[in-house]
Design an enzyme around this catalytic site. Structure first.
Site, PDB file in Angstrom:
ATOM      1  CD  GLN A  64     -10.910  53.247  37.085  1.00 43.33           C
ATOM      2  OE1 GLN A  64     -10.688  53.891  38.090  1.00 43.33           O
ATOM      3  NE2 GLN A  64     -12.064  52.670  36.854  1.00 43.33           N
TER       4      GLN A  64
ATOM      5  CB  SER B 283      -6.829  59.504  32.046  1.00 42.24           C
ATOM      6  OG  SER B 283      -6.391  59.411  33.386  1.00 42.24           O
TER       7      SER B 283
ATOM      8  CB  THR C 242      -2.105  56.497  38.399  1.00 48.51           C
ATOM      9  OG1 THR C 242      -2.541  56.283  39.736  1.00 48.51           O
ATOM     10  CG2 THR C 242      -0.994  55.523  38.093  1.00 48.51           C
TER      11      THR C 242
ATOM     12  CD  GLU D 255       5.750  55.498   6.498  1.00 47.94           C
ATOM     13  OE1 GLU D 255       4.889  55.618   5.629  1.00 47.94           O
ATOM     14  OE2 GLU D 255       6.351  54.432   6.718  1.00 47.94           O
TER      15      GLU D 255
END
Length: 448
Positions: free
Chosen positions: A11, A138, A143, A252
Site C-alpha cells: 500500500q 514500507s 507486503t 554516483e
C-alpha cells in the site's frame, strides 16, 4: 539510455508511486493519458529514462505496482492516471499479507513473485541500457516488508550487477499503523541488507510534523505526506530525467554516499517546504535553503544529526542556482561547530545542480518556489532510528508475542534471532564508523 525501473510494493509503495508519477507527468508536460502535446517536445529526451515511448506518441512509465490485495491498486486502475499505465504493470493478488512478513515473503508472496519477475523482465528487455531499480515500500506492512525482501533477493539473482535503490517508509516512533511493525522492519532489513545498494528512509511522523509546522495542515492525510515524499524522490531522480549542469547518476549516489556496503542508509532532508502564504514573504536564498537542510526539523527521519557525525553529504539543487552561491554556502557550513564530519572523511560534499525549477501539484499545499535543495547525508545519527526499533522488537520478542503468526506461515523462530543479531551488528558498525580513527588502531583489520 540509462533507464531506471520503479517498483512500487504494498500500500505505501503504491500510494507513493501514485504521487511520484503524478509529479513526473507535471514536470515533463505529459498528460494523464500519456500523450505529450506536440508543442512541448523535450530537447535531450532525458525523461525516457523513466518513460518508454510507444512510438505512437504515448509515453508509458517504466514502473510496476504490486500488492497482495487489490483495493489500493484498483484506485489507480480507476483513477485520473488509469490510461497512463499499462494494465499489465498493475499486479495484484487476492488475499493480503495481513501485516505479516512471513505471508509476504513465504506463503502469499511466493504465488505472485514469478508473475512480477516476468513483467520486470519485459520492462527490462524494453530498455537499451538498464541502470537499475528503484523499489518503494514500507517497513511495517506485510507486503512492503515480506514481498520486497523476496523480490530483492530474486532481483539480485536475475540482475546481479544492476544497482538497487530502496525508498523505505520507516515506522514512525509515535504513530503506529500495526503492532508488529518492529518485527516486520527488522526481518526485512536483515533480508534486504545485502541486496540493496542504497536505502533512503522516510518516517511518517517526521513528515506529519513538517505538514503541521511548515504547511499549517492541521490533520495531514496520506496524500499530503506522499506529495512531500514525491518532491524528495523527484529531486533524487531529477538528474536522471533532466539535463543539468552537475548531473548525478544512480551509481554516483552510491559511490559518494556509501563508505561501506552495510552503511547504506542516507538521511534525506528537503527545503524549502512552505505554504504559499509564507513563501510570499521569504527570500530563500541558496545559503538559506542549504542551512535549513541541516536543521533536524526538515529531515525525513526523526533523529538528531547533531549527536552524530556526517560521513558524506550529497546536495541536490534545482532551479535558479549557480555554483558560486553553493560553494559559499558550503564554506559557511564547514565552519560551523555543530556540523561534525568523521575524521577520515574531511571534505564530504557532493553537489548536483539541475536548472529545472521545482514543480508543485496544482491545488496542493506546497508553494511554488524558484529553487529547492534535497540533501542526502550519510550520518551516524540514523543509528538512533535502528536502536529505537530494536528496543521495541526486544520488548515483544522477550515474551514471544505474536511470533506464532509468523511460525504458522512457515518461518522458523531462528530467523528472528538471526535478524536481530544482524541489526545489533549494524548498530555496532555505525558506532565504529563514528569512532575516531586514532583510537584502538589494533583491531581495524578484520571488520570488513
Amino acid at each position: 539510455m540509462r533507464e531506471v525501473i520503479s517498483i512500487h510494493v504494498g500500500q505505501a509503495g503504491v500510494q507513493i508511486g501514485n504521487a511520484c508519477w503524478e509529479l513526473y507527468c507535471l514536470e515533463h508536460g505529459i498528460q494523464p493519458d500519456g500523450t505529450m502535446p506536440t508543442q512541448s517536445t523535450n530537447e535531450g529526451e532525458s525523461f525516457t529514462t523513466f518513460f518508454s515511448d510507444t512510438g505512437s506518441g504515448r509515453y508509458v512509465p517504466r514502473s510496476i505496482f504490486v500488492d497482495l490485495e487489490p483495493t489500493v491498486v484498483d484506485e489507480i486502475r480507476t483513477g485520473t492516471y488509469k490510461k497512463l499505465f499499462h494494465p499489465e504493470q498493475m499486479i495484484t493478488g487476492k488475499e493480503d499479507a495481513a501485516n505479516n512478513y512471513a505471508r509476504g515473503h513465504y506463503t502469499v508472496g511466493k504465488e505472485l513473485i514469478d508473475t512480477v519477475l516476468d513483467r520486470i523482465r519485459r520492462l527490462a528487455d524494453n530498455c537499451s541500457g538498464l541502470q537499475g531499480f528503484f523499489v518503494f515500500h514500507s517497513f511495517g506492512g506485510g507486503t512492503g516488508s515480506g514481498f520486497t525482501s523476496l523480490l530483492m533477493e530474486r532481483l539480485s539473482v536475475d540482475y546481479g550487477k544492476k544497482s538497487k535503490l530502496e525508498f523505505s517508509i520507516y515506522p514512525a516512533p509515535q504513530v503506529s499503523t500495526a503492532v508488529v511493525e518492529p518485527y516486520n522492519s527488522i526481518l526485512t532489513t536483515h533480508t534486504t541488507l545485502e541486496h540493496s545498494d542504497c536505502a533512503f528512509m522516510v518516517d511518517n511522523e517526521a513528515i506529519y510534523d513538517i505538514c503541521r509546522r511548515n504547511l499549517d495542515v492541521e490533520r495531514p492525510s496520506y496524500t499530503n505526506l506522499n506529495r512531500i515524499i514525491s518532491q524528495v524522490v523527484s529531486s533524487i531522480t531529477a538528474s536522471l530525467r533532466f539535463d543539468g549542469a552537475l548531473n548525478v547518476d544512480l551509481n554516483e549516489f552510491q559511490t559518494n554516499l556509501v563508505p561501506y556496503p552495510r552503511i547504506h542508509f542516507p538521511l534525506a532532508a528537503y527545503t524549502p517546504l512552505i505554504s504559499a502564504e509564507k513563501a510570499y514573504h521569504e527570500a530563500l536564498s541558496v545559503s538559506d535553503i542549504t542551512n535549513s537542510c541541516f536543521e533536524p526539523a526538515n529531515q525525513m527521519v526523526k533523529c538528531d544529526p547533531r549527536h552524530g557525525k556526517y560521513m558524506a553529504v550529497c546536495l541536490l539543487y534545482r532551479g535558479d542556482v549557480v555554483p558560486k552561491d553553493v560553494n559559499t554556502a558550503i564554506a559557511a557550513i564547514k565552519t560551523k561547530r555543530t556540523i561534525q564530519f568523521v575524521d577520515w572523511c574531511p571534505t564530504g560534499f557532493k553537489v548536483g545542480i539541475n536548472y529545472q525549477p521545482p514543480t508543485v501539484v496544482p491545488g496542493g499545499d506546497l508553494a511554488k518556489v524558484p529553487r529547492a535543495v534535497c540533501m542526502l547525508s550519510n550520518t551516524t545519527a540514523i543509528a538512533e532510528a535502528w536502536s529505537r526499533l530494536d528496543y521495541k522488537f526486544d520488548l515483544m520478542y522477550a515474551k514471544r508475542a505474536f511470533v506464532h503468526w509468523y511460525v504458522g506461515e512457515g518461518m522458523e523462530e531462528g530467523e528472528f534471532t538471526e535478524a536481530r543479531e544482524d541489526l545489533a551488528a549494524l548498530e555496532k558498525d555505525y558506532e565504529e564508523v563514528g569512532a575516531d580513527s586514532n583510537e584502538g588502531g589494533e583491531e581495524e583489520g578484520e571488520e570488513y
